[in-house]
Design a protein around this motif. Structure first.
Motif, PDB file in Angstrom:
ATOM      1  N   ASP A 429      35.197  89.503  57.904  1.00 16.24           N
ATOM      2  CA  ASP A 429      35.851  89.766  56.616  1.00 16.24           C
ATOM      3  C   ASP A 429      36.482  91.156  56.675  1.00 16.24           C
ATOM      4  O   ASP A 429      35.834  92.167  56.358  1.00 16.24           O
ATOM      5  N   PRO A 430      37.759  91.263  57.096  1.00 19.70           N
ATOM      6  CA  PRO A 430      38.407  92.570  57.264  1.00 19.70           C
ATOM      7  C   PRO A 430      38.419  93.418  56.004  1.00 19.70           C
ATOM      8  O   PRO A 430      38.580  94.641  56.080  1.00 19.70           O
ATOM      9  N   ALA A 431      38.268  92.804  54.816  1.00 22.83           N
ATOM     10  CA  ALA A 431      38.290  93.574  53.570  1.00 22.83           C
ATOM     11  C   ALA A 431      37.171  94.616  53.530  1.00 22.83           C
ATOM     12  O   ALA A 431      37.289  95.639  52.843  1.00 22.83           O
ATOM     13  N   TYR A 432      36.094  94.367  54.240  1.00 26.02           N
ATOM     14  CA  TYR A 432      34.966  95.299  54.248  1.00 26.02           C
ATOM     15  C   TYR A 432      35.325  96.632  54.909  1.00 26.02           C
ATOM     16  O   TYR A 432      34.678  97.645  54.655  1.00 26.02           O
ATOM     17  N   ALA A 433      36.350  96.642  55.765  1.00 28.49           N
ATOM     18  CA  ALA A 433      36.743  97.890  56.422  1.00 28.49           C
ATOM     19  C   ALA A 433      37.209  98.910  55.379  1.00 28.49           C
ATOM     20  O   ALA A 433      36.843 100.091  55.421  1.00 28.49           O
ATOM     21  N   ALA A 434      38.039  98.450  54.434  1.00 27.53           N
ATOM     22  CA  ALA A 434      38.504  99.348  53.375  1.00 27.53           C
ATOM     23  C   ALA A 434      37.407  99.619  52.344  1.00 27.53           C
ATOM     24  O   ALA A 434      37.281 100.734  51.829  1.00 27.53           O
ATOM     25  N   ARG A 474      37.838  95.190  66.417  1.00 30.64           N
ATOM     26  CA  ARG A 474      39.214  94.878  66.859  1.00 30.64           C
ATOM     27  C   ARG A 474      40.241  95.432  65.874  1.00 30.64           C
ATOM     28  O   ARG A 474      41.200  94.748  65.505  1.00 30.64           O
ATOM     29  N   GLN A 475      40.044  96.675  65.445  1.00 33.02           N
ATOM     30  CA  GLN A 475      40.940  97.297  64.469  1.00 33.02           C
ATOM     31  C   GLN A 475      41.771  98.367  65.172  1.00 33.02           C
ATOM     32  O   GLN A 475      41.234  99.366  65.655  1.00 33.02           O
ATOM     33  N   PRO A 476      43.112  98.204  65.258  1.00 35.58           N
ATOM     34  CA  PRO A 476      43.948  99.159  66.004  1.00 35.58           C
ATOM     35  C   PRO A 476      43.791 100.611  65.549  1.00 35.58           C
ATOM     36  O   PRO A 476      43.972 101.519  66.352  1.00 35.58           O
ATOM     37  N   SER A 477      43.464 100.838  64.282  1.00 35.83           N
ATOM     38  CA  SER A 477      43.315 102.215  63.805  1.00 35.83           C
ATOM     39  C   SER A 477      42.170 102.952  64.494  1.00 35.83           C
ATOM     40  O   SER A 477      42.103 104.186  64.461  1.00 35.83           O
TER      41      SER A 477
END
Length: 800
Positions: A429-434, A474-477
């Motif tokens: 769930d990529p939303a958890y990154a923010a 796997r997050q480019p940032s």
């Protein structure tokens, strides 16, 4: 991967049954469009299959390492399996299994004959008959699908393999008895339903279970032999029985049931016998760890094996416990829970971690109190898995609160474990990154890891976890952070960062990974990671290999990366460097080609090109031998000893020894090339024989080569081999070049070591002025060692 395959196998297999349902009902169109025109529908669906197959192939994500292991396994299986009949003879389990398959096919043929004959007698119209067959084929598929989804697992779990094998023969027995007493349409339908509904569900699953304990080395050949040869033989035997009983002896459709009933009793006896062999074979397979869990496509959920499995996970043998846990990772059975709970306190961190990986599948159980104590476990992976488990069990309303609590924990190890768990959540769930400001958290922990007050071991621990986190997210940032970790002073941190880069396969990391090939401590992991990029990275590797300014430590590792990719492009690139002047690089190229030949037997090696290199290497071998003979014979001529005799003798012996060593290496390269031309194992054995100190073994190796080599190669290769083990030195050999010519050739050689040995010898030679111009040129040679040796010779001066 294998675990996903196990979960999806049932769903994908159900597609075949569902297709049977649709196809059967579509055959009801026969009265409208004609039976023959149904072939047009078949053509349309098969065309769709071609399109789907191409789409699936493009969507695949090939893993070179996995493909390499699979191809190596195939080669080992082909080499070690032996005669199929001998396999059946040695294994009663395989023998009984072959008997069950054979009898079932014979019975199926007889049943099909009875069913078809009764339907043809009852329905005379061809199109109506086609529609009838299709309708009941669909119905059978529906019944089979229902049994597959709702009953197969329960029946296997409750009764085990042996009784499960009885469902099909007993069902057919009922139908055959009905045909015997009343050969009418309803009896034929009952017979076909009994056969079709159990065959593709319970019986198929039970047969697959029987294959599980067969050792992987013989399993493919044994299974192929049974599925192909035994099946075909039994089909022919079924037809022969119909001729004997139906044509010669005049049995009617009803009387054929007598033959079927007789065969079914034999079938039941085999099913009862195979159960005993299966239990014994499974017990032995667990003890020897000969079952490959990665190859299983069904759950090992058989009640007859449960006690054996429980006995192992309750024991003290750590390796057996891990092995059984691996077999059970997709088997969720309540009876295993108490034993898994007990293993959470096992001294082995690997066992604790494996149990924590399995527990989430037991949705109805909550072992949070037992797992909570593992949050502070000494093993990092156990900490991560324990927090991950607790996150799954905590109230969804408190999930974020629980995670924030662990992310702010005073213990750096607990924070690192919580961060890894957050990374796994972000992966889903990529939303958890923010939501948790992951980038800021990672940067904050990285800054704390670089703090001089932090404990060095804790700093390394944190960096390792950060590297693992980036590989999972796997997050480019976060790639800049990974680049810093790739430059870390700790080899352990670097290695984990390289592994994470192998998970990301980001193009912007390639150059930095390639630069790490010079680092001995991590280059093995770097090679594996670069190989995971697959064919896409080959042009970049080719350019570096072609560039002479590429650092030597990097350039010499590139062939090994290409060898791990295992593509035809790798072969093409490496073949172009088989004649490179740098002998060390040439040797690495040849070794890499040998690995490709052995590990990826499906690749093509152009024999014409290899033949050219073979003759060139043979010529090199003979030229080195000629130089050795010429120099030794000229220096063995009696006469007054030269001045500075001691140093000159040492230099001379060094040069002669270098020539012999280079000749031995040329022979090694020659046999490696032969390994590309013929079977690598054969040529390796021949090389060991040729270089053996035992004269009898050498003679046998030569005889082997004399019989296996092609006529075009035989004379050349056999002559080289004979000259090697018989010795080449003969002071009276004709047509030997003059010593001055030999030394000049060596001074101009592309082999820097031979050239350096020649310079050193000439430096102590009384007539060294003859070679002054050659040595002067070597002061500008790119090789540092050769330049220094030339300068040494010039400082000594020239005379004569």
């Amino acid at each position: 991967d294998a675990r996903e395959a196990k979960r999806l196998f049932g769903f994908i297999g159900a597609g075949g049954i569902s297709g049977g349902i649709v196809g059967g009902y579509l055959s009801n169109l026969a009265p409208l469009i004609g039976t023959e025109n149904l072939l047009l529908l078949c053509t349309g669906f098969l065309s769709l299959c071609i399109i789907l197959a191409q789409k699936v192939w493009r969507l695949r994500r090939p893993d070179p390492q996995t493909e390499r292991r699979q191809q190596r396994r195939q080669v080992r299986q082909r080499e070690g399996s032996g005669n199929p009949l001998q396999l059946l003879k040695r294994s009663r389990l395989l023998l009984y299994l072959a008997g069950i398959v054979g009898v079932s096919v014979v019975v199926a043929n007889l049943v099909d004959y009875q069913y078809t004959a009764v339907v043809e007698a009852a329905i005379s119209d061809t199109d109506q008959r086609t529609a009838f067959f299709g309708f009941w084929l669909s119905n059978l598929s529906v019944i089979s699908l229902i049994i597959q989804f709702f009953f197969t697992r329960r029946i296997l779990g409750r009764f085990g393999v042996g009784p499960s094998l009885l469902f099909l023969p007993l069902g057919i027995l009922v139908g055959a008895a009905a045909i015997l007493f009343s050969p009418v349409l309803w009896a034929a339908i009952l017979l076909k339903v009994s056969d079709g509904s159990f065959k593709q569900s319970i019986n198929k699953a039970a047969i697959e279970l029987l294959i599980v304990p067969i050792p992987p080395a013989i399993k493919p050949q044994a299974k192929s032999f049974i599925d192909v040869f035994i099946d075909s033989l039994a089909a022919g035997l079924g037809g022969l029985l119909l001729i004997i009983f139906g044509v010669w002896w005049g049995f009617g459709v009803a009387q054929i049931s007598l033959v079927v009933i007789g065969l079914i009793f034999f079938w039941i006896l085999l099913a009862l016998a195979v159960r005993r062999e299966y239990i014994e074979a499974f017990r032995t397979a667990i003890e020897k760890r000969s079952i490959d869990p990665g190859e299983q496509t069904i759950n090992l959920h058989d009640v007859s094996m449960v006690q054996s499995l429980i006995q192992r996970i309750s024991g003290d043998n750590e390796r057996q416990i891990l092995y059984v846990l691996q077999l059970l990772e997709n088997v969720q059975h309540d009876m295993f829970l108490p034993y898994l709970e007990r293993l959470l306190r096992h001294p082995s961190a690997e066992i604790r971690a494996r149990v924590l990986e399995m527990l989430p599948a037991y949705h109805q159980a909550d072992l949070s109190p037992e797992v909570r104590s593992l949050v502070n476990d000494p093993a990092p992976e156990v900490r991560v898995l324990s927090i991950d488990y607790l996150l799954k069990k905590v109230d969804p309303q408190r999930k974020d609160e629980f995670l924030r609590e662990k992310l702010s924990h005073p213990d750096i190890r607990t924070r690192a474990a919580a961060l890894r768990c957050l990374g796994r959540i972000v992966g889903d769930d990529p939303a958890y990154a923010a939501k948790f400001n992951l980038d800021a958290l990672v940067q904050e922990e990285l800054n704390s890891a670089h703090s001089p007050e932090a404990d060095p071991q804790l700093r390394e621990f944190l960096k390792i976890n950060l590297a693992g986190l980036i590989g999972e997210v796997r997050q480019p940032s976060l790639y800049p952070v990974l680049k810093k970790l790739l430059q870390d002073d700790s080899p352990t941190v670097q290695e984990h960062a390289v592994r994470s880069a192998g998970e990301l396969l980001a193009g912007e990391l390639i150059d930095q990974l390639i630069r790490l090939l010079h680092n001995r401590r991590v280059r093995k992991t770097v090679r594996i990671t670069l190989a995971r990029y697959g064919v896409a990275i080959i042009p970049r590797l080719k350019a570096l290999l072609h560039n002479p300014h590429t650092p030597r430590s990097i350039r010499h590792n590139l062939p090994r990366v290409l060898a791990m990719i295992g593509a035809q492009e790798s072969v093409e690139v490496l073949l172009n460097y088989l004649n490179v002047a740098d002998l060390a690089l040439r040797y690495e190229v040849l070794r890499s080609l040998n690995r490709l030949r052995k590990n990826f037997p499906m690749l093509l090696f152009p024999r014409k090109r290899i033949e050219q290199y073979l003759f060139a290497e043979s010529l090199t071998y003979r030229e080195l031998g000629q130089l050795y003979q010429a120099l030794r014979s000229s220096w063995d001529v009696p006469g007054p000893p030269p001045p500075d005799n001691g140093q000159f003798l040492q230099a001379r012996e060094l040069l002669l020894r270098a020539l012999r060593e280079r000749q031995t290496l040329a022979l090694d390269r020659l046999f490696r090339l032969l390994g590309l031309y013929y079977q690598p194992e054969d040529m390796y054995s021949a090389y060991l024989g040729v270089t053996s100190a035992n004269a009898s073994i050498r003679a046998n190796a030569l005889e082997f080569l004399d019989n296996i080599l092609d006529l075009g190669l035989k004379a050349e290769i056999v002559a080289v081999v004979e000259s090697y083990y018989r010795g080449q030195y003969s002071p009276h050999s004709p047509d030997l070049p003059h010593r001055q010519v030999c030394l000049q050739r060596l001074l101009d050689s592309e082999d820097w070591w031979l050239a350096a040995c020649a310079v050193f010898t000439v430096a102590h030679c009384p007539e060294n002025r003859r070679y002054q111009s050659h040595i002067e040129r070597l002061r500008e040679n790119p090789n540092e060692f050769l330049r220094e040796t030339a300068c040494y010779a010039i400082r000594r001066g020239f005379s004569g």
